[in-house]
Design an enzyme around this catalytic site. Structure first.
Site, PDB file in Angstrom:
ATOM      1  N   LYS A  94       3.261   7.014   4.672  1.00 54.41           N
ATOM      2  CA  LYS A  94       2.917   7.073   6.092  1.00 54.41           C
ATOM      3  C   LYS A  94       3.534   8.317   6.722  1.00 54.41           C
ATOM      4  CE  LYS A  94       2.375   2.125   6.857  1.00 54.41           C
ATOM      5  NZ  LYS A  94       2.328   1.795   5.423  1.00 54.41           N
TER       6      LYS A  94
ATOM      7  N   ASP B  99      -1.502   7.230   4.324  1.00 54.43           N
ATOM      8  CA  ASP B  99      -1.928   5.998   4.991  1.00 54.43           C
ATOM      9  C   ASP B  99      -2.203   6.259   6.464  1.00 54.43           C
ATOM     10  OD1 ASP B  99      -1.799   4.375   2.775  1.00 54.43           O
ATOM     11  OD2 ASP B  99       0.252   3.713   3.151  1.00 54.43           O
TER      12      ASP B  99
ATOM     13  N   GLN C 210     -10.241   3.642   9.248  1.00 50.65           N
ATOM     14  CA  GLN C 210     -10.275   2.224   9.619  1.00 50.65           C
ATOM     15  C   GLN C 210     -11.579   1.897  10.344  1.00 50.65           C
ATOM     16  OE1 GLN C 210      -6.845   3.176  11.917  1.00 50.65           O
ATOM     17  NE2 GLN C 210      -5.470   1.925  10.689  1.00 50.65           N
TER      18      GLN C 210
ATOM     19  N   ARG D  30      -9.746   6.205   1.382  1.00 58.93           N
ATOM     20  CA  ARG D  30      -9.621   4.757   1.315  1.00 58.93           C
ATOM     21  C   ARG D  30     -10.178   4.201   2.621  1.00 58.93           C
ATOM     22  NH1 ARG D  30      -3.851   3.302   1.586  1.00 58.93           N
ATOM     23  NH2 ARG D  30      -3.746   3.963  -0.594  1.00 58.93           N
TER      24      ARG D  30
ATOM     25  N   LYS E  41     -10.462  -2.082   6.974  1.00 61.07           N
ATOM     26  CA  LYS E  41     -10.888  -2.619   8.273  1.00 61.07           C
ATOM     27  C   LYS E  41      -9.891  -2.248   9.367  1.00 61.07           C
ATOM     28  CE  LYS E  41     -13.618  -6.474   6.493  1.00 61.07           C
ATOM     29  NZ  LYS E  41     -13.875  -7.935   6.541  1.00 61.07           N
ATOM     30  N   GLY E  42      -8.595  -2.290   9.049  1.00 64.37           N
ATOM     31  CA  GLY E  42      -7.568  -1.954  10.037  1.00 64.37           C
ATOM     32  C   GLY E  42      -6.650  -3.126  10.296  1.00 64.37           C
TER      33      GLY E  42
ATOM     34  N   ARG F 223       0.841  -8.386   7.014  1.00 60.79           N
ATOM     35  CA  ARG F 223       0.156  -9.201   6.005  1.00 60.79           C
ATOM     36  C   ARG F 223      -0.003 -10.637   6.514  1.00 60.79           C
ATOM     37  NH1 ARG F 223       0.436  -4.732   4.972  1.00 60.79           N
ATOM     38  NH2 ARG F 223      -1.465  -4.927   6.191  1.00 60.79           N
TER      39      ARG F 223
END
Length: 305
Positions: free
Chosen positions: A98, A132, A161, A182, A185-186, A287
């Site tokens: 990131k 990312d 995204q 990559r 969806k986000g 997550r």
């Protein structure tokens, strides 16, 4: 109820107090299901195990709320150590990182310095690096950095995204760089001014950008646990005679393991996103926000203690 839970965990993910607390007390309350330990060696063992099952990896040294040059340089050094470990053990793995962990909230010059060191190591050891994507306010700056670095290095990709309104235009704009992207969806909470609030619109846009990027002839990582999107990609493959060398599926470590193995058996490249490190809290909260089943898993684990 599901949306309330999502908002709650996304709110918690940005809490600096809990982030520091989590670092202090280590992996707790089910986080170890989604995070491959704390050290480079922990991550390397997990990567090796996944490689044995026929799954390549992209590994991420977790880091959020970096607010000092020292921390940012340390984070870059950690990435380089991981690249060297991948080369040393001949692991089938890429690296993800990131921009905030490289010092984006401090200065762009610091980010560029850190990224060039990492990409030099990646070039030396033939390890691909993916930037990312984070929240909307950092999106444009992240893409600007990616374009500058893509002019200098081949082994770099980034993430777009589908929940952002701007993403179709970003796909079109980035096409001139023939990027390895990559598509996700986000996972951040965004204003309806910049992101689709309705899941159906997010899904429809996801299908649209998958098709656009594949038909542009660019390498595409479809990062999803959604069977609908997996089947849609397979349909595109058949309809447009797309080579399996042009795309891969990606899923997160610890989520839908059986489905991951099924895709490998079907002959698809299935890359696993493996995070590691002590700064796991924000990642773990996102997550939990994504899937209610993850919350149920954690609560079950807590009740057993």
């Amino acid at each position: 109820m599901e949306q309330l839970l999502r908002n709650f965990f996304l709110f918690l993910s940005k809490n600096k107090f809990f982030t520091k607390l989590a670092k202090k007390y280590g992996l707790r309350f089910g986080a170890a299901k989604f995070v491959a330990g704390v050290t480079v060696d922990d991550a390397a063992r997990t990567i090796a195990d996944l490689n044995k099952k026929g799954m390549p990896v992209t590994v991420d040294h977790l880091g959020e709320f970096i607010d000092s040059e020292q921390e940012a340089r340390q984070s870059a050094d950690d990435c380089i150590r991981m690249i060297e470990k991948i080369a040393e053990l001949k692991l089938d793995s890429q690296v993800s990182l990131k921009m905030t962990s490289m010092g984006l909230d401090i200065s762009e010059e610091l980010v560029m310095e850190n990224m060039r060191k990492i990409l030099d190591a990646g070039k030396k050891h033939d390890v691909f690096v993916t930037i990312d994507m984070e929240d909307y306010e950092r999106c444009q700056q992240t893409l600007d950095i990616f374009k500058r670095l893509k002019d200098e290095y081949d082994g770099i990709g980034t993430v777009l995204q589908s929940y952002l309104y701007r993403t179709v235009e970003d796909i079109e704009e980035l096409n001139k760089w023939s990027p390895n992207l990559r598509l996700v969806k986000g996972a951040y909470k965004e204003s309806p001014k910049v992101a689709f609030p309705d899941k159906k619109d997010v899904d429809d846009n996801y299908k649209k950008i998958i098709k656009m990027h594949l038909l542009n002839g660019n390498y595409t990582a479809i990062a999803t646990h959604d069977d609908t999107m997996i089947e849609y990609t397979k349909e595109l493959e058949k309809q447009y005679n797309i080579s399996r060398d042009q795309f891969e599926f990606q899923m997160l470590f610890g989520i839908r393991n059986e489905r991951q193995e099924e895709l490998v058996k079907e002959g698809y490249k299935m890359r696993v996103y493996v995070p590691y490190g002590d700064d796991w809290y924000g990642y773990f909260m996102r997550r939990l926000a994504e899937r209610p089943a993850n919350v149920a898993f954690v609560l079950k684990g807590v009740l057993k203690k």
